[in-house]
Design an enzyme around this catalytic site. Sequence first.
Site, mmCIF file in Angstrom:
data_model
loop_
_atom_site.group_PDB
_atom_site.id
_atom_site.type_symbol
_atom_site.label_atom_id
_atom_site.label_comp_id
_atom_site.label_asym_id
_atom_site.label_seq_id
_atom_site.Cartn_x
_atom_site.Cartn_y
_atom_site.Cartn_z
ATOM 1 N N ARG A 63 119.533 41.805 58.300
ATOM 2 C CA ARG A 63 118.670 41.961 59.469
ATOM 3 C C ARG A 63 117.761 40.756 59.532
ATOM 4 O O ARG A 63 117.026 40.476 58.582
ATOM 5 C CB ARG A 63 117.875 43.268 59.358
ATOM 6 C CG ARG A 63 118.263 44.241 60.471
ATOM 7 C CD ARG A 63 117.509 45.505 60.392
ATOM 8 N NE ARG A 63 116.171 45.367 60.940
ATOM 9 C CZ ARG A 63 115.415 46.389 61.293
ATOM 10 N NH1 ARG A 63 115.884 47.614 61.166
ATOM 11 N NH2 ARG A 63 114.208 46.202 61.787
ATOM 12 N N ARG A 81 106.081 52.259 71.577
ATOM 13 C CA ARG A 81 105.399 51.399 70.605
ATOM 14 C C ARG A 81 104.122 50.784 71.180
ATOM 15 O O ARG A 81 103.419 50.092 70.461
ATOM 16 C CB ARG A 81 106.339 50.255 70.250
ATOM 17 C CG ARG A 81 106.962 50.339 68.882
ATOM 18 C CD ARG A 81 107.914 49.175 68.796
ATOM 19 N NE ARG A 81 108.147 48.743 67.468
ATOM 20 C CZ ARG A 81 109.184 49.129 66.724
ATOM 21 N NH1 ARG A 81 110.028 50.014 67.176
ATOM 22 N NH2 ARG A 81 109.363 48.623 65.529
ATOM 23 N N ARG A 103 105.484 42.018 61.369
ATOM 24 C CA ARG A 103 105.828 43.349 61.918
ATOM 25 C C ARG A 103 104.766 44.376 61.534
ATOM 26 O O ARG A 103 104.414 45.248 62.329
ATOM 27 C CB ARG A 103 107.201 43.785 61.401
ATOM 28 C CG ARG A 103 108.353 43.049 62.077
ATOM 29 C CD ARG A 103 109.599 43.037 61.211
ATOM 30 N NE ARG A 103 110.226 44.323 61.050
ATOM 31 C CZ ARG A 103 111.109 44.595 60.075
ATOM 32 N NH1 ARG A 103 111.425 43.676 59.189
ATOM 33 N NH2 ARG A 103 111.646 45.795 60.006
ATOM 34 N N ARG A 142 116.457 46.170 51.417
ATOM 35 C CA ARG A 142 117.488 46.198 52.468
ATOM 36 C C ARG A 142 117.985 44.792 52.791
ATOM 37 O O ARG A 142 119.160 44.614 53.115
ATOM 38 C CB ARG A 142 116.933 46.861 53.730
ATOM 39 C CG ARG A 142 117.949 46.898 54.860
ATOM 40 C CD ARG A 142 117.483 47.711 56.034
ATOM 41 N NE ARG A 142 116.256 47.200 56.587
ATOM 42 C CZ ARG A 142 115.509 47.833 57.492
ATOM 43 N NH1 ARG A 142 115.880 49.011 57.932
ATOM 44 N NH2 ARG A 142 114.412 47.302 57.956
ATOM 45 N N LYS A 145 112.009 55.789 59.641
ATOM 46 C CA LYS A 145 112.288 56.413 60.944
ATOM 47 C C LYS A 145 113.797 56.620 61.132
ATOM 48 O O LYS A 145 114.246 57.721 61.456
ATOM 49 C CB LYS A 145 111.737 55.541 62.097
ATOM 50 C CG LYS A 145 110.234 55.280 62.012
ATOM 51 C CD LYS A 145 109.718 54.487 63.200
ATOM 52 C CE LYS A 145 110.209 53.051 63.249
ATOM 53 N NZ LYS A 145 109.692 52.171 62.170
HETATM 54 P P1 AP5 Z 1 114.520 52.854 57.675
HETATM 55 O O1 AP5 Z 1 114.921 54.268 57.772
HETATM 56 O O2 AP5 Z 1 115.396 51.814 58.244
HETATM 57 O O3 AP5 Z 1 113.020 52.681 58.224
HETATM 58 P P2 AP5 Z 1 112.536 52.357 59.680
HETATM 59 O O4 AP5 Z 1 111.191 52.975 59.817
HETATM 60 O O5 AP5 Z 1 113.589 52.740 60.661
HETATM 61 O O6 AP5 Z 1 112.381 50.788 59.523
HETATM 62 P P3 AP5 Z 1 112.819 49.622 60.491
HETATM 63 O O7 AP5 Z 1 112.839 48.398 59.654
HETATM 64 O O8 AP5 Z 1 114.032 49.951 61.279
HETATM 65 O O9 AP5 Z 1 111.552 49.622 61.420
HETATM 66 P P4 AP5 Z 1 111.111 48.689 62.547
HETATM 67 O O10 AP5 Z 1 110.135 49.525 63.268
HETATM 68 O O11 AP5 Z 1 110.632 47.371 62.088
HETATM 69 O O12 AP5 Z 1 112.464 48.349 63.320
HETATM 70 P P5 AP5 Z 1 113.049 48.672 64.751
HETATM 71 O O13 AP5 Z 1 114.499 48.574 64.629
HETATM 72 O O14 AP5 Z 1 112.455 49.889 65.321
HETATM 73 O O15 AP5 Z 1 114.247 52.533 56.133
HETATM 74 C C1 AP5 Z 1 114.010 51.209 55.695
HETATM 75 C C2 AP5 Z 1 114.779 50.961 54.385
HETATM 76 O O16 AP5 Z 1 114.244 51.798 53.387
HETATM 77 C C3 AP5 Z 1 116.272 51.307 54.484
HETATM 78 O O17 AP5 Z 1 116.999 50.414 53.685
HETATM 79 C C4 AP5 Z 1 116.333 52.739 53.912
HETATM 80 O O18 AP5 Z 1 117.565 53.014 53.327
HETATM 81 C C5 AP5 Z 1 115.209 52.722 52.900
HETATM 82 N N1 AP5 Z 1 114.514 54.026 52.787
HETATM 83 C C6 AP5 Z 1 114.231 54.908 53.778
HETATM 84 N N2 AP5 Z 1 113.547 55.978 53.307
HETATM 85 C C7 AP5 Z 1 113.380 55.748 51.970
HETATM 86 C C8 AP5 Z 1 112.756 56.495 50.915
HETATM 87 N N3 AP5 Z 1 112.154 57.677 51.147
HETATM 88 N N4 AP5 Z 1 112.777 55.964 49.672
HETATM 89 C C9 AP5 Z 1 113.381 54.763 49.432
HETATM 90 N N5 AP5 Z 1 114.003 54.022 50.367
HETATM 91 C C10 AP5 Z 1 114.004 54.507 51.636
HETATM 92 O O19 AP5 Z 1 112.504 47.422 65.599
HETATM 93 C C11 AP5 Z 1 112.969 46.103 65.330
HETATM 94 C C12 AP5 Z 1 112.417 45.156 66.382
HETATM 95 O O20 AP5 Z 1 112.947 45.506 67.676
HETATM 96 C C13 AP5 Z 1 110.893 45.193 66.586
HETATM 97 O O21 AP5 Z 1 110.227 44.357 65.686
HETATM 98 C C14 AP5 Z 1 110.777 44.701 68.030
HETATM 99 O O22 AP5 Z 1 110.939 43.311 68.105
HETATM 100 C C15 AP5 Z 1 111.980 45.355 68.700
HETATM 101 N N6 AP5 Z 1 111.675 46.677 69.252
HETATM 102 C C16 AP5 Z 1 112.220 47.871 68.878
HETATM 103 N N7 AP5 Z 1 111.710 48.875 69.602
HETATM 104 C C17 AP5 Z 1 110.818 48.321 70.456
HETATM 105 C C18 AP5 Z 1 109.955 48.850 71.446
HETATM 106 N N8 AP5 Z 1 109.898 50.171 71.700
HETATM 107 N N9 AP5 Z 1 109.161 47.979 72.123
HETATM 108 C C19 AP5 Z 1 109.200 46.649 71.895
HETATM 109 N N10 AP5 Z 1 110.001 46.080 70.961
HETATM 110 C C20 AP5 Z 1 110.795 46.913 70.248
HETATM 111 MG MG MG Z 2 114.733 51.678 62.095
#
Ligand code: AP5
Ligand code: MG
Length: 193
Positions: free
Chosen positions: A133, A88, A144, A127, A13
């Site tokens: 992280r 979410r 997750r 990562r 994402k």
């Molecule tokens: P990346 O692009 O970072 O993927 P992502 O989908 O953004 O993954 P996240 O780990 O950020 O998702 P998440 O949903 O757990 O975290 P969030 O911050 O939203 O890619 C991942 C890795 O892969 C990177 O190293 C990248 O370089 C690599 N990569 C990408 N594409 C690739 C490809 N094609 N090939 C190879 N490698 C690749 O949420 C974190 C926490 O915050 C949640 O658990 C929750 O506690 C809280 N939170 C956030 N939003 C909410 C909400 N709306 N409501 C409630 N709690 C929330």
């Molecule tokens: Mg992310």
Amino acid sequence: MLIVFIGPPGSGKGTQCKRLLDYLHIPHLSTGDLLREAKAKGTSLGQLASQYMDQGRLVPDPLVLTMVGEKLNEPEFADGCLFDGFPRTLQQARALDEALAKRGTPLDLVLELRASEDELIARMLRRSSAEQRADDNPQTIGHRLEVYRQQTAPLLDYYRFRGVLAVIDGMGTPDQVFQRIKTAVDSRRSKCH
Ligand code: AP5
Ligand code: MG
């Protein structure tokens, strides 16, 4: 344009939002990034949120909705937004719909990023050695993924029913994935104009 990215952790994402931002010049709103920023600054929101984030649980809806509501009122988000990791839960999706209806700017597109669980886990573990992280460890990653299945995946039907969902194959290189996203975005844009 108002575009929502939905996908399990590690689906790309954040990576793809950055590319789309350069393509469409629409600001990016990542609730995960905002919460991590609050945590790093040690604000009361950050301290509270980290109790959930570090365990891979969702931060309660009211906290997230207040944070997003404030952000959306900023002028830079008046014309468009790439929502990353929000909504979410169904409650968040309904609240977003209401807020956008009041502004008269409904969602244009919801992009669902899909990838195999093995690939998701491999990306997050890769990562974890590069970035610190707190939630990129095997136990929290498992939680997750489960939270995504239980609480976020039901949103897909909600958006599919409204005809705004596009499913994107998130496997392959970031460039390959971005080409697929561009095709979906361009097709939606040609229907809107
Ligand atoms: P990346 O692009 O970072 O993927 P992502 O989908 O953004 O993954 P996240 O780990 O950020 O998702 P998440 O949903 O757990 O975290 P969030 O911050 O939203 O890619 C991942 C890795 O892969 C990177 O190293 C990248 O370089 C690599 N990569 C990408 N594409 C690739 C490809 N094609 N090939 C190879 N490698 C690749 O949420 C974190 C926490 O915050 C949640 O658990 C929750 O506690 C809280 N939170 C956030 N939003 C909410 C909400 N709306 N409501 C409630 N709690 C929330
Ligand atoms: Mg992310």
